[in-house]
Design an enzyme around this catalytic site. Structure first.
Site, PDB file in Angstrom:
ATOM      1  N   ASN A 117      13.682   3.914   3.632  1.00  0.00           N
ATOM      2  CA  ASN A 117      12.773   2.912   4.195  1.00  0.00           C
ATOM      3  C   ASN A 117      11.686   3.615   5.001  1.00  0.00           C
ATOM      4  O   ASN A 117      11.892   4.724   5.505  1.00  0.00           O
ATOM      5  CB  ASN A 117      13.575   1.992   5.130  1.00  0.00           C
ATOM      6  CG  ASN A 117      12.711   0.922   5.784  1.00  0.00           C
ATOM      7  OD1 ASN A 117      11.909   0.260   5.115  1.00  0.00           O
ATOM      8  ND2 ASN A 117      12.853   0.743   7.090  1.00  0.00           N
ATOM      9  N   HIS A 165       9.324   2.935   8.396  1.00  0.00           N
ATOM     10  CA  HIS A 165       9.227   2.053   9.556  1.00  0.00           C
ATOM     11  C   HIS A 165       8.037   2.521  10.406  1.00  0.00           C
ATOM     12  O   HIS A 165       7.894   3.715  10.668  1.00  0.00           O
ATOM     13  CB  HIS A 165      10.521   2.114  10.370  1.00  0.00           C
ATOM     14  CG  HIS A 165      10.501   1.166  11.528  1.00  0.00           C
ATOM     15  ND1 HIS A 165      10.653  -0.205  11.382  1.00  0.00           N
ATOM     16  CD2 HIS A 165      10.304   1.381  12.853  1.00  0.00           C
ATOM     17  CE1 HIS A 165      10.551  -0.777  12.558  1.00  0.00           C
ATOM     18  NE2 HIS A 165      10.340   0.158  13.470  1.00  0.00           N
ATOM     19  N   ASP A 186      16.986  -0.243  11.104  1.00  0.00           N
ATOM     20  CA  ASP A 186      16.051   0.852  11.424  1.00  0.00           C
ATOM     21  C   ASP A 186      16.756   2.008  12.137  1.00  0.00           C
ATOM     22  O   ASP A 186      16.166   2.677  12.998  1.00  0.00           O
ATOM     23  CB  ASP A 186      14.885   0.328  12.288  1.00  0.00           C
ATOM     24  CG  ASP A 186      14.104  -0.762  11.583  1.00  0.00           C
ATOM     25  OD1 ASP A 186      13.957  -0.689  10.353  1.00  0.00           O
ATOM     26  OD2 ASP A 186      13.644  -1.705  12.265  1.00  0.00           O
ATOM     27  N   ARG A 237      12.932  -8.209   4.378  1.00  0.00           N
ATOM     28  CA  ARG A 237      14.196  -8.953   4.495  1.00  0.00           C
ATOM     29  C   ARG A 237      15.261  -8.006   5.004  1.00  0.00           C
ATOM     30  O   ARG A 237      15.300  -6.841   4.577  1.00  0.00           O
ATOM     31  CB  ARG A 237      14.670  -9.485   3.131  1.00  0.00           C
ATOM     32  CG  ARG A 237      13.705 -10.357   2.408  1.00  0.00           C
ATOM     33  CD  ARG A 237      13.370 -11.640   3.099  1.00  0.00           C
ATOM     34  NE  ARG A 237      14.500 -12.561   3.272  1.00  0.00           N
ATOM     35  CZ  ARG A 237      14.411 -13.718   3.916  1.00  0.00           C
ATOM     36  NH1 ARG A 237      13.265 -14.080   4.471  1.00  0.00           N
ATOM     37  NH2 ARG A 237      15.447 -14.512   4.017  1.00  0.00           N
ATOM     38  N   SER A 253       0.826  -1.215   0.000  1.00  0.00           N
ATOM     39  CA  SER A 253       0.000   0.000   0.000  1.00  0.00           C
ATOM     40  C   SER A 253       0.862   1.268   0.000  1.00  0.00           C
ATOM     41  O   SER A 253       0.460   2.292  -0.566  1.00  0.00           O
ATOM     42  CB  SER A 253      -0.966  -0.003   1.190  1.00  0.00           C
ATOM     43  OG  SER A 253      -0.282   0.145   2.411  1.00  0.00           O
ATOM     44  N   ASN A 254       2.040   1.225   0.601  1.00  0.00           N
ATOM     45  CA  ASN A 254       2.923   2.401   0.539  1.00  0.00           C
ATOM     46  C   ASN A 254       3.438   2.606  -0.878  1.00  0.00           C
ATOM     47  O   ASN A 254       3.534   3.743  -1.353  1.00  0.00           O
ATOM     48  CB  ASN A 254       4.085   2.260   1.530  1.00  0.00           C
ATOM     49  CG  ASN A 254       3.681   2.685   2.926  1.00  0.00           C
ATOM     50  OD1 ASN A 254       3.499   3.868   3.189  1.00  0.00           O
ATOM     51  ND2 ASN A 254       3.505   1.712   3.817  1.00  0.00           N
ATOM     52  N   GLU A 259       1.502   6.953   7.059  1.00  0.00           N
ATOM     53  CA  GLU A 259       2.583   6.450   6.198  1.00  0.00           C
ATOM     54  C   GLU A 259       2.321   6.845   4.748  1.00  0.00           C
ATOM     55  O   GLU A 259       3.227   7.267   4.029  1.00  0.00           O
ATOM     56  CB  GLU A 259       2.690   4.920   6.305  1.00  0.00           C
ATOM     57  CG  GLU A 259       3.138   4.423   7.657  1.00  0.00           C
ATOM     58  CD  GLU A 259       3.360   2.908   7.671  1.00  0.00           C
ATOM     59  OE1 GLU A 259       3.858   2.353   6.678  1.00  0.00           O
ATOM     60  OE2 GLU A 259       3.026   2.272   8.689  1.00  0.00           O
TER      61      GLU A 259
HETATM   62  C1  GAR Z   1       4.054  -0.803   6.608  1.00  0.00           C
HETATM   63  O1  GAR Z   1       3.338  -0.520   7.772  1.00  0.00           O
HETATM   64  C2  GAR Z   1       5.524  -0.504   6.797  1.00  0.00           C
HETATM   65  O2  GAR Z   1       5.755   0.607   7.617  1.00  0.00           O
HETATM   66  C3  GAR Z   1       6.005  -1.765   7.448  1.00  0.00           C
HETATM   67  O3  GAR Z   1       5.334  -2.794   6.777  1.00  0.00           O
HETATM   68  C4  GAR Z   1       4.070  -2.296   6.313  1.00  0.00           C
HETATM   69  C5  GAR Z   1       3.978  -2.601   4.847  1.00  0.00           C
HETATM   70  O4  GAR Z   1       2.708  -2.272   4.362  1.00  0.00           O
HETATM   71  N1  GAR Z   1       7.419  -1.913   7.339  1.00  0.00           N
HETATM   72  C6  GAR Z   1       8.187  -2.469   8.273  1.00  0.00           C
HETATM   73  O5  GAR Z   1       7.746  -2.961   9.292  1.00  0.00           O
HETATM   74  C7  GAR Z   1       9.676  -2.470   7.973  1.00  0.00           C
HETATM   75  N2  GAR Z   1      10.416  -2.678   9.145  1.00  0.00           N
HETATM   76  P1  GAR Z   1       2.474  -2.077   2.807  1.00  0.00           P
HETATM   77  O6  GAR Z   1       3.029  -3.343   2.132  1.00  0.00           O
HETATM   78  O7  GAR Z   1       0.988  -2.015   2.667  1.00  0.00           O
HETATM   79  O8  GAR Z   1       3.163  -0.841   2.373  1.00  0.00           O
END
Ligand code: GAR
Length: 215
Positions: free
Chosen positions: A104, A106, A142, A88, A13-14, A171
């Site tokens: 990235n 987080h 992170d 990963r 989704s991001n 986000e």
């Molecule tokens: C998001 O909330 C992102 O911040 C997190 O995974 C999700 C992915 O959602 N990332 C982490 O935890 C990285 N350490 P998305 O696939 O819908 O963008």
């Protein structure tokens, strides 16, 4: 035109938010996933964006996976590599190869809650404010220089899912903003690791949603 490669592992989704932002001067050249079943790949393909799989399961040794991933990314000669829910851990060689052009998102207000299960841990810790951070990636997990953060309140009755939903909405706002700044060449990382954004107002890079958004 700046070329962007986005790495996803799942929903994406991001990545969608960044693609849909339609950032002037930027082109998402490819979406690459370590999992063939990542939902984000289908979205990318529908948008006419190259959707590429480099399956981590094909590479028992992490270094070989990193090398294969690097090759897939570099085929697009990207100016920016965006990790968007890419689950990963990447090796030091990989991170150094993309130093200064790897970012990235987080789901916490770093440096609080690096690692996994951030929403669960924020609830368990009893914090009143939680959120998300976009940062440059360094070999420390992170731990790289923070570009933009958004805070959300932790409300009575929140569970992991409700809190995650509230954070995710932020986000989707801050990640395209960070990419826009990068593409505009407005980000600078000082020697002490602090990021400055040329011409930005403070409320643009440290923002919060309305406190009574019960989500
Ligand atoms: C998001 O909330 C992102 O911040 C997190 O995974 C999700 C992915 O959602 N990332 C982490 O935890 C990285 N350490 P998305 O696939 O819908 O963008």
């Amino acid at each position: 035109m700046k070329s962007i490669v986005i790495l996803v592992s799942g929903r994406g989704s991001n990545m969608e938010a960044i693609v849909q932002a339609g950032i002037p001067g930027a082109r998402v050249a490819a979406v690459i996933s370590n999992r063939a079943d990542a939902a984000g790949l289908a979205f990318a393909a529908r948008q006419g964006i190259d959707a590429v799989v480099v399956a981590h399961s094909d590479y028992p040794e992490r270094e070989r996976f990193d090398t294969a991933l690097c090759a897939a990314i570099d085929a697009y000669a990207p100016d920016l590599v965006v990790l968007a829910g890419f689950m990963r851990v990447l090796g030091e060689g990989f991170v150094r190869h993309y130093a200064g052009r790897l970012i990235n998102i987080h789901p916490s207000l770093l440096p609080a809650f690096p690692g996994l299960h951030t929403h669960r841990r924020a609830l368990a810790a009893g914090v009143r404010v939680h959120g998300a951070s976009v940062h440059f990636v360094t070999p420390e997990l992170d731990g790289g220089p923070v570009i933009i953060q958004a805070a959300v309140p932790v409300l009575p009755g929140d569970d992991e899912e409700r809190l995650a939903r509230r954070v995710l909405a932020e986000e989707h706002r801050i990640y395209p903003q960070a990419v826009r700044w990068f593409v505009e060449g407005r980000l600078d990382v000082a020697g002490d690791g602090r990021v400055s954004v040329a011409g930005a107002r403070i409320e643009e890079f440290a923002s919060h949603c309305p406190p009574l958004d019960a989500g």
